[in-house]
Design an enzyme around this catalytic site. Structure first.
Site, mmCIF file in Angstrom:
data_model
loop_
_atom_site.group_PDB
_atom_site.id
_atom_site.type_symbol
_atom_site.label_atom_id
_atom_site.label_comp_id
_atom_site.label_asym_id
_atom_site.label_seq_id
_atom_site.Cartn_x
_atom_site.Cartn_y
_atom_site.Cartn_z
ATOM 1 N N HIS A 65 0.864 -1.186 0.000
ATOM 2 C CA HIS A 65 0.000 0.000 0.000
ATOM 3 C C HIS A 65 0.896 1.230 0.000
ATOM 4 C CE1 HIS A 65 1.073 0.086 4.211
ATOM 5 N NE2 HIS A 65 0.507 -1.099 4.413
ATOM 6 N N HIS B 73 4.108 1.279 1.995
ATOM 7 C CA HIS B 73 5.272 0.569 1.438
ATOM 8 C C HIS B 73 5.928 1.382 0.322
ATOM 9 C CE1 HIS B 73 2.816 -2.962 2.957
ATOM 10 N NE2 HIS B 73 3.986 -3.185 3.518
ATOM 11 N N SER C 279 -1.974 -0.161 7.044
ATOM 12 C CA SER C 279 -1.512 -1.517 7.370
ATOM 13 C C SER C 279 -2.267 -2.494 6.485
ATOM 14 C CB SER C 279 -1.821 -1.828 8.841
ATOM 15 O OG SER C 279 -1.734 -3.219 9.077
#
Ligand code: PAF
Length: 282
Positions: A34, A37, A188
């Site tokens: 996502h 990252h 997350s």
């Protein structure tokens, strides 16, 4: 962008880049990428990496019995497409045999003492042994100049920094700020487990961290701030594992009155999902 599945291919790519004088960064992930990252990849570039390798490996040794190893989202094709659009040079996606040639149960295991017995470590026994072991393996395989880790997993970042220093691994660890949704929820991969109602409630964790920061700055005692935050989360429908204010360098309990160098950390369950977040209090 190339996708590499074994150590020999990764080593060949990295040694070619290094021979050409390029700085190499590793961004370790478990996939299901996502914006958080992709920010790690961008930070690697900003810190001087000419080449960025992202590793994608859902590491079995860091999941405890009853945790979400089996259902952890595996989205390789989607991740490949996302990374190609974010300046990643190579995706390293090994299988379990490539990472654990003797099997996960018979692997050499790295234990980072002290830091790993509290907070996440107390609630997820063995978790940080799995993390330290796989990160050490990934650093040895990729031999990067720098490696980027998100501050969202604050304790993990400290464990990796301590391991790298203690084992004198020749890599610079770069800490990346947490990326949040507009309502404050830390991004997350596990957020997708939340129901719409739970997703609406989840930003309370970040709001609670902000409130803890304010209360501490106003001079309220640490224990009072922690207890009030845990009670509020519980009354909102969370089941907190811990709500703690600790020293940011080693996660030990600060002296009463200490206000510098602190971090507030929360882990709480919302339905079947376990969420963690933290905030530096300086
Ligand atoms: O933070 C993660 O995604 C994982 O713990 C890591 C660092 C990739 C090790 O498996």
């Amino acid at each position: 962008m190339q996708t590499l599945h074994n150590a020999a291919a990764l080593r060949a790519a990295v040694s070619g880049w290094r021979a050409a004088g390029q700085t190499v960064a590793l961004v370790p992930t478990m996939g299901n990428l996502h914006a958080g990252h992709y920010a790690l990849v961008e930070l690697a570039r900003a810190r001087g990496a000419g080449r960025v390798v992202v590793s994608l490996f859902v590491n079995p040794t860091q999941f405890g019995p009853g945790e979400d190893f089996e259902r952890y989202p595996r989205t390789l094709a989607q991740d490949q497409a996302g990374l190609a659009g974010h300046g990643c040079d190579a995706l390293f996606a090994p299988d379990v045999a490539a990472m654990y040639p003797f099997g996960p149960q018979r692997s050499v295991s790295i234990h980072v003492p002290h830091l790993t017995g509290v907070l996440e470590g107390a609630h997820r026994p063995g978790h940080f042994d799995g993390v330290a072991t796989v990160v050490c393996k990934l650093l040895n395989l990729a031999q990067p100049d720098l490696a980027v880790f998100g501050q969202k997993d604050f304790q993990q970042l400290l464990v990796v920094q301590r391991m790298v220093r203690d084992l004198a691994l020749p890599v610079r660890i770069v800490a990346a700020p947490t990326v949040r949704a507009d309502d404050g929820l830390a991004l997350s991969s596990r957020n997708q487990y939340l129901s719409p109602q739970e997703r609406a409630l989840a930003p309370r964790i970040h709001a609670t961290l902000r409130q803890m920061r304010e209360q501490l700055a106003q001079g309220q005692p640490r224990a009072t701030v922690e207890q009030a935050a845990a009670a509020e989360l519980a009354s909102a429908g969370f089941a907190p594992d811990y709500v703690a204010i600790r020293r940011a360098d080693d996660l030990t309990e600060p002296a009463e009155g200490q206000r510098a160098g602190l971090v507030a950390l929360i882990a709480a369950r919302l339905g079947a999902t376990r969420l963690i977040d933290n905030m530096l209090l300086d």
